[in-house]
Design an enzyme around this catalytic site. Structure first.
Site, PDB file in Angstrom:
ATOM      1  CG  HIS A  88      35.965  38.591  32.187  1.00 36.41           C
ATOM      2  ND1 HIS A  88      36.339  39.685  31.423  1.00 36.41           N
ATOM      3  CD2 HIS A  88      36.172  39.321  33.499  1.00 36.41           C
ATOM      4  CE1 HIS A  88      37.109  40.611  32.000  1.00 36.41           C
ATOM      5  NE2 HIS A  88      36.305  40.556  33.375  1.00 36.41           N
ATOM      6  CG  ASP A 142      37.041  44.547  28.316  1.00 41.00           C
ATOM      7  OD1 ASP A 142      35.774  45.250  27.975  1.00 41.00           O
ATOM      8  OD2 ASP A 142      38.373  45.201  27.388  1.00 41.00           O
TER       9      ASP A 142
END
Length: 433
Positions: free
Chosen positions: A405, A409
């Site tokens: 992450h 995304d």
């Protein structure tokens, strides 16, 4: 006298060092060209190093368990010394003649630079440093104080490779030198493990299992993992494969498994979403042009390895099938070569092979995503036809994508995963082989 230097060979694109496991020859022993004289290991594979010529092994510069950079001279062979290896006394003389002064000086310098680190290895778990940790510390010019300040996650607080790499990643500046420093103690004390004598047993991790453990912990420390899931209908693929697999084997001499089909879909999805095919270097993103798909594969020992299908986007289904079968066979026979396991840019893990419905795989560093493929199961599903909604028996499976992450995304991860699913669901059931 003809002297031939034996250097630590290149072990793969991303391998910069290797650990000496065992010397099969000793100083003074005769060697023949291509005869294996030592075994070495990287964090990915064990390999044998052959002699480059006939002669006598006159010098060994590194001992077992020492970590050596690729290209470093590890031994010296006297190519004219075949006849001198007839008696033990003659062997000793060869070793003395061939041991040059620079070697002794190098050993002295090496001993001096390592003395402080080695002095910690007194048998106390808190102070012990492995050869690999010492090698990294020296390479990065870390002081004893800095190394001792690192919180170890190993047994008894030992510092592991993952600990020192994590420290280097977040290191802002060197710690000031101080007379004495100790590693900070964790406030959490894990409960003692209950051991029943005569019932329970202790099994030592082998070298590969230790490296896998370190790699998994390092990945979790490095990447904030997020996992997304989708369910797809692979009935077309299942039906097509069942129809053509015998013909495929007869025509090409290759088994047709599901793996090359999955690799093909992943490669197509990466072409559309290239930012999933990256690595993170500090605050920079390295975007890889080559699409090298790793296949997480179980070895006969139960350990895990990741052979690599290189340039997967440039191969047709037959080429992928040949490549996948070759790598799988080599893995089963412990015959993978160094260049067959390094340089992956994206990895898949077929957890369905073991009957798992889905999985949450750990990212194979330094990649930023890994795809898990669940078991294919038949069940009744509602499908839309020209006649309207109907219930039919379909072959369904789950896909799960774990991604980093920091740079991937939810939009990118979800879009890429959906693209892989769309490619598999849209598989042409009339495809020619």
């Amino acid at each position: 006298m003809s002297i031939v230097e034996l250097k630590m060979p290149k072990m793969g694109e991303s391998i910069s060092e290797a650990t000496i496991l065992n010397w099969l020859k000793k100083v003074g022993d005769p060697v023949e060209e291509d005869e294996t004289i030592l075994e070495v290991a990287t964090d990915k594979v064990d390999s044998e190093v052959p002699a480059p010529c006939n002669g006598v092994l006159s010098e060994i510069r590194f001992e077992p368990n020492e970590v050596v950079e690729i290209g470093t001279v590890i031994a010296v062979i006297d190519a004219d010394g075949e006849a001198t290896a007839k008696t033990p006394s003659e062997k000793i003389e060869v070793a003395k003649i061939e041991a040059p002064k620079p070697k002794a000086q190098t050993a002295a310098v090496k001993s001096e630079t390592e003395r402080e680190f080695r002095s910690l290895n007194t048998g106390d778990n808190d102070g012990f440093l492995s050869p690999l940790v010492i090698s990294i510390a020296k390479k990065e010019n870390l002081s004893i104080e800095e190394v001792q300040s690192i919180q170890g996650t190993g047994e008894g607080g030992r510092i592991r490779k993952s600990d020192i790499i994590l420290y280097l990643k977040n290191r802002k500046y060197p710690l000031p030198s101080r007379p004495q420093a100790t590693a900070p103690k964790s406030s959490y004390n894990p409960p003692p493990i209950q051991f029943t004598e005569g019932k329970d047993r202790i099994v030592e991790m082998d070298r590969m299992r230790k490296m896998i453990a370190d790699h998994m912990v390092y990945s979790k420390h490095t990447s904030p993992h997020v996992t997304s899931y989708i369910e797809i209908d692979v009935t077309n693929i299942v039906n097509w494969r069942n129809t053509v697999k015998n013909e495929f084997l007869e025509k090409y001499g290759e088994k047709l498994t599901y793996t090359p089909i999955f690799v093909e879909a992943v490669a197509k999805a990466i072409k559309e979403y290239p930012m999933i095919n990256v690595s993170v270097d500090g605050d920079k993103i390295v975007v890889h042009d080559d699409i090298n798909v790793g296949m997480a594969t179980a070895l006969p020992s139960g350990n895990l390895i990741v052979p690599v299908v290189r340039n997967a986007d440039e191969k047709n289904l037959l080429g992928l099938a040949k490549n996948v079968n070759h790598l799988a066979n080599n893995a089963r026979n412990n015959a993978l070569k160094p260049d067959e396991i390094g340089g992956s840019t994206f990895t898949i893990s077929n957890v369905g092979t073991f009957g798992s419905l889905m999985g949450t795989p750990i990212i194979n560093q330094p990649e930023v995503a890994i795809l898990a493929l669940g078991i294919i199961k038949k069940r009744p599903e509602v499908i839309t036809t020209e006649k309207g909604d109907e219930i039919a028996i379909r072959s369904m499976m789950y896909l799960s994508l774990s991604f980093d992450h920091r740079v991937v995304d939810g939009f990118l991860g979800g879009s890429f995963l959906r693209k892989v699913g769309d490619e598999l669901e849209a598989f042409d059931s009339n495809r020619k082989i």
